[in-house]
Design a protein around this motif. Structure first.
Motif, PDB file in Angstrom:
ATOM      1  N   GLU A  34       0.390  -1.055   0.261  1.00 52.53           N
ATOM      2  CA  GLU A  34      -0.019  -0.012   0.070  1.00 52.53           C
ATOM      3  C   GLU A  34       1.050   1.060   0.199  1.00 52.53           C
ATOM      4  O   GLU A  34      -0.268   2.740   0.097  1.00 52.53           O
ATOM      5  CB  GLU A  34      -1.308   0.055   1.251  1.00 52.53           C
ATOM      6  CG  GLU A  34      -1.712  -0.656   1.743  1.00 52.53           C
ATOM      7  CD  GLU A  34      -2.937  -0.778   0.371  1.00 52.53           C
ATOM      8  OE1 GLU A  34      -3.057   0.179  -0.162  1.00 52.53           O
ATOM      9  OE2 GLU A  34      -2.973  -2.133  -0.177  1.00 52.53           O
ATOM     10  N   ASN A  35       1.955   0.985   0.087  1.00 53.73           N
ATOM     11  CA  ASN A  35       3.470   2.568  -0.163  1.00 53.73           C
ATOM     12  C   ASN A  35       2.720   2.802  -1.564  1.00 53.73           C
ATOM     13  O   ASN A  35       2.961   2.470  -2.329  1.00 53.73           O
ATOM     14  CB  ASN A  35       4.614   1.952   0.441  1.00 53.73           C
ATOM     15  CG  ASN A  35       4.828   0.737   1.873  1.00 53.73           C
ATOM     16  OD1 ASN A  35       4.384   1.568   2.566  1.00 53.73           O
ATOM     17  ND2 ASN A  35       5.576  -0.246   1.699  1.00 53.73           N
ATOM     18  N   ILE A  38       8.807   2.968  -3.639  1.00 56.63           N
ATOM     19  CA  ILE A  38       9.925   1.851  -2.792  1.00 56.63           C
ATOM     20  C   ILE A  38      11.252   1.817  -3.294  1.00 56.63           C
ATOM     21  O   ILE A  38      11.201   2.021  -4.517  1.00 56.63           O
ATOM     22  CB  ILE A  38       9.756   0.486  -2.270  1.00 56.63           C
ATOM     23  CG1 ILE A  38      10.161  -0.191  -1.728  1.00 56.63           C
ATOM     24  CG2 ILE A  38       8.999  -0.491  -3.635  1.00 56.63           C
ATOM     25  CD1 ILE A  38       9.693  -1.528  -0.475  1.00 56.63           C
ATOM     26  N   ASN A  49       3.971   3.342  -7.193  1.00 61.26           N
ATOM     27  CA  ASN A  49       2.708   2.685  -7.045  1.00 61.26           C
ATOM     28  C   ASN A  49       1.670   3.932  -7.495  1.00 61.26           C
ATOM     29  O   ASN A  49       0.810   4.669  -7.267  1.00 61.26           O
ATOM     30  CB  ASN A  49       2.183   2.829  -5.410  1.00 61.26           C
ATOM     31  CG  ASN A  49       1.250   1.453  -5.396  1.00 61.26           C
ATOM     32  OD1 ASN A  49       0.215   1.729  -6.306  1.00 61.26           O
ATOM     33  ND2 ASN A  49       0.573   1.631  -3.926  1.00 61.26           N
ATOM     34  N   GLU A  73      11.804   8.546  -2.683  1.00 60.86           N
ATOM     35  CA  GLU A  73      12.949   7.314  -3.178  1.00 60.86           C
ATOM     36  C   GLU A  73      14.396   7.303  -3.443  1.00 60.86           C
ATOM     37  O   GLU A  73      14.644   7.083  -3.073  1.00 60.86           O
ATOM     38  CB  GLU A  73      11.694   6.379  -3.786  1.00 60.86           C
ATOM     39  CG  GLU A  73      10.607   6.067  -3.501  1.00 60.86           C
ATOM     40  CD  GLU A  73      10.252   5.874  -2.548  1.00 60.86           C
ATOM     41  OE1 GLU A  73      11.605   4.852  -1.833  1.00 60.86           O
ATOM     42  OE2 GLU A  73       9.192   5.664  -1.322  1.00 60.86           O
ATOM     43  N   GLU A  93      13.342   7.300   7.535  1.00 62.60           N
ATOM     44  CA  GLU A  93      12.235   8.009   6.862  1.00 62.60           C
ATOM     45  C   GLU A  93      11.585   9.495   7.539  1.00 62.60           C
ATOM     46  O   GLU A  93      11.650   9.908   6.340  1.00 62.60           O
ATOM     47  CB  GLU A  93      10.613   6.872   7.328  1.00 62.60           C
ATOM     48  CG  GLU A  93      10.964   5.583   7.019  1.00 62.60           C
ATOM     49  CD  GLU A  93      10.717   5.447   5.651  1.00 62.60           C
ATOM     50  OE1 GLU A  93      10.024   6.802   5.037  1.00 62.60           O
ATOM     51  OE2 GLU A  93      11.220   4.736   4.833  1.00 62.60           O
TER      52      GLU A  93
END
Ligand SMILES: [Zn+2]
Length: 150
Positions: A34-35, A38, A49, A73, A93
């Motif tokens: 669901e990110n 990546i 995504n 990213e 993060e």
């Protein structure tokens, strides 16, 4: 280009390593889930995504959201290529997201202040001429429209 279109390059150079940029649906790659995106550091892939449209309050800013995810990213790739991706003393993060959020403003500050070398300025100038049209849209590569989200 309308704000509900996202355009990015097919790849990006990160400290000499070429990372491909792929736009796929989250269910096509288990690690993406669901990110929003990546960074697959070992295979040198930045995967965004298509299905991720973030907070409903951001839906009107689809293009800006995708650009921020891509910057996030890319920052992960820089951390990996610099050997600082797994430092336990840093909330990676938090730092990655902060850089992704503030870096465009930092670039402008660097330009305003004269803090960039001639070599860096030349590279920026060359990239603007080679890769962007007169309206500052990236000339080609990966494109998704908001309506393409499944
Ligand atoms: Zn992250």
């Amino acid at each position: 280009m309308k704000d509900n279109h996202f355009v990015c390059a097919d790849n990006v150079n990160v400290l000499g390593a070429t990372y491909s940029i792929k736009l796929i649906n989250g269910d096509e790659r288990e690690s993406l889930g669901e990110n929003g995106g990546i960074c697959e550091c070992f295979s040198k892939e930045l995967i965004l995504n298509n299905k991720f449209d973030g907070d409903p309050r951001c839906v009107a800013n689809f293009n800006d959201l995708k650009k921020k995810v891509l910057r996030h990213e890319i920052v992960h790739a820089y951390c990996f290529e610099s050997g600082v991706d797994s430092n336990e003393d840093i909330d990676s993060e938090l730092v990655t997201d902060w850089i992704a959020h503030q870096s465009p403003k930092m670039f402008i500050s660097f330009l305003e202040a004269g803090a960039l070398s001639k070599d860096t300025l030349r590279k920026i100038s060359d990239l603007l001429v080679e890769r962007y049209d007169d309206d500052y849209n990236l000339k080609r590569s990966n494109i998704i429209k908001k309506g393409d989200i499944c």
